[in-house]
Design an enzyme around this catalytic site. Structure first.
Site, PDB file in Angstrom:
ATOM      1  N   GLU A   1       0.822  -1.208   0.000  1.00 24.72           N
ATOM      2  CA  GLU A   1       0.000   0.000   0.000  1.00 24.72           C
ATOM      3  C   GLU A   1       0.860   1.265   0.000  1.00 24.72           C
ATOM      4  O   GLU A   1       0.513   2.265   0.624  1.00 24.72           O
ATOM      5  CB  GLU A   1      -0.932  -0.011   1.209  1.00 24.72           C
ATOM      6  CG  GLU A   1      -1.905  -1.162   1.184  1.00 24.72           C
ATOM      7  CD  GLU A   1      -2.803  -1.233   2.410  1.00 24.72           C
ATOM      8  OE1 GLU A   1      -2.777  -0.306   3.248  1.00 24.72           O
ATOM      9  OE2 GLU A   1      -3.529  -2.233   2.534  1.00 24.72           O
ATOM     10  N   CYS A   2       1.963   1.230  -0.706  1.00 27.70           N
ATOM     11  CA  CYS A   2       2.931   2.318  -0.735  1.00 27.70           C
ATOM     12  C   CYS A   2       2.853   3.043  -2.077  1.00 27.70           C
ATOM     13  O   CYS A   2       2.456   2.454  -3.083  1.00 27.70           O
ATOM     14  CB  CYS A   2       4.332   1.722  -0.527  1.00 27.70           C
ATOM     15  SG  CYS A   2       5.687   2.888  -0.637  1.00 27.70           S
ATOM     16  N   GLY A   3       3.257   4.289  -2.099  1.00 26.53           N
ATOM     17  CA  GLY A   3       3.324   5.030  -3.350  1.00 26.53           C
ATOM     18  C   GLY A   3       4.302   4.426  -4.340  1.00 26.53           C
ATOM     19  O   GLY A   3       4.217   4.681  -5.539  1.00 26.53           O
TER      20      GLY A   3
ATOM     21  N   THR B   1       4.655   1.082  -4.680  1.00 26.09           N
ATOM     22  CA  THR B   1       4.236  -0.301  -4.931  1.00 26.09           C
ATOM     23  C   THR B   1       4.276  -0.660  -6.415  1.00 26.09           C
ATOM     24  O   THR B   1       4.568  -1.804  -6.768  1.00 26.09           O
ATOM     25  CB  THR B   1       2.834  -0.564  -4.339  1.00 26.09           C
ATOM     26  OG1 THR B   1       2.889  -0.329  -2.927  1.00 26.09           O
ATOM     27  CG2 THR B   1       2.356  -1.973  -4.592  1.00 26.09           C
TER      28      THR B   1
END
Length: 174
Positions: A53-55, A57
């Site tokens: 759920e990371c920028g 990803t």
């Protein structure tokens, strides 16, 4: 002259110990099986702390492409899920595996979720960072065929087509 020789010998022993330390750290695959970096001895390896759920990803695509491009030449990407940064990897290993395969068709080895900052951090990342903490998800560590750290890349370094790919090619002798 004798002191210089002793110093060079000591540095050589220390650098060998570091490579060996990386290879002997016990790991668990995302499926829960025992593993270690010994399984990748003689290969060039890119270790990445990942999060669903990371920028960053979307880098899974570039990591997978890099893995596919060079796997038959002795290269492997190794993914280590981590929830230390912004709680961006909250799922279970099964959730993570499902996400990676269904969304990004990941075939490179994935490992059990690890803690990499603060007390109780995983020994592999403690050894890789040498006291310089990982700053965010998707930091990358390139190890040579000898198991020694070649380079470290920040989260914003794209895996494919830039500095990382060039370093992989050099490490592979391509």
């Amino acid at each position: 002259m004798k002191k210089l020789f002793s110093l060079v010998l000591a540095m050589s022993i220390l650098s060998t110990a570091t490579a060996t330390d990386f290879q002997t750290v016990p790991l668990k695959t995302i499926e829960g099986k025992d593993a270690s970096l010994k399984d990748y001895a003689g290969k060039v390896v890119l270790i990445v702390n990942v999060a669903s759920e990371c920028g960053y990803t979307g880098q899974y695509s570039g990591l997978q492409a890099l893995h596919q491009k060079f796997a038959d030449k002795g290269f492997a990407v190794l993914g280590f899920p981590c929830n230390d940064f912004g709680g961006q990897e909250p799922g279970s290993e099964a959730d993570i595996r499902q996400f990676c395969t269904s969304r990004y068709s990941v075939t490179f080895p994935m490992f059990a979720k690890v803690k990499i900052v603060g007390e109780g951090s995983h020994p592999l990342f403690a050894a890789l960072t040498s006291g310089k903490d990982v700053q965010w998800n998707f930091e990358k560590f390139l190890l040579g065929k000898d198991g020694k750290l070649i380079s470290r890349y920040g989260s914003d370094a794209e895996p494919e087509g830039g500095d990382i790919e060039a370093a992989v090619k050099t490490a592979l002798g391509l």
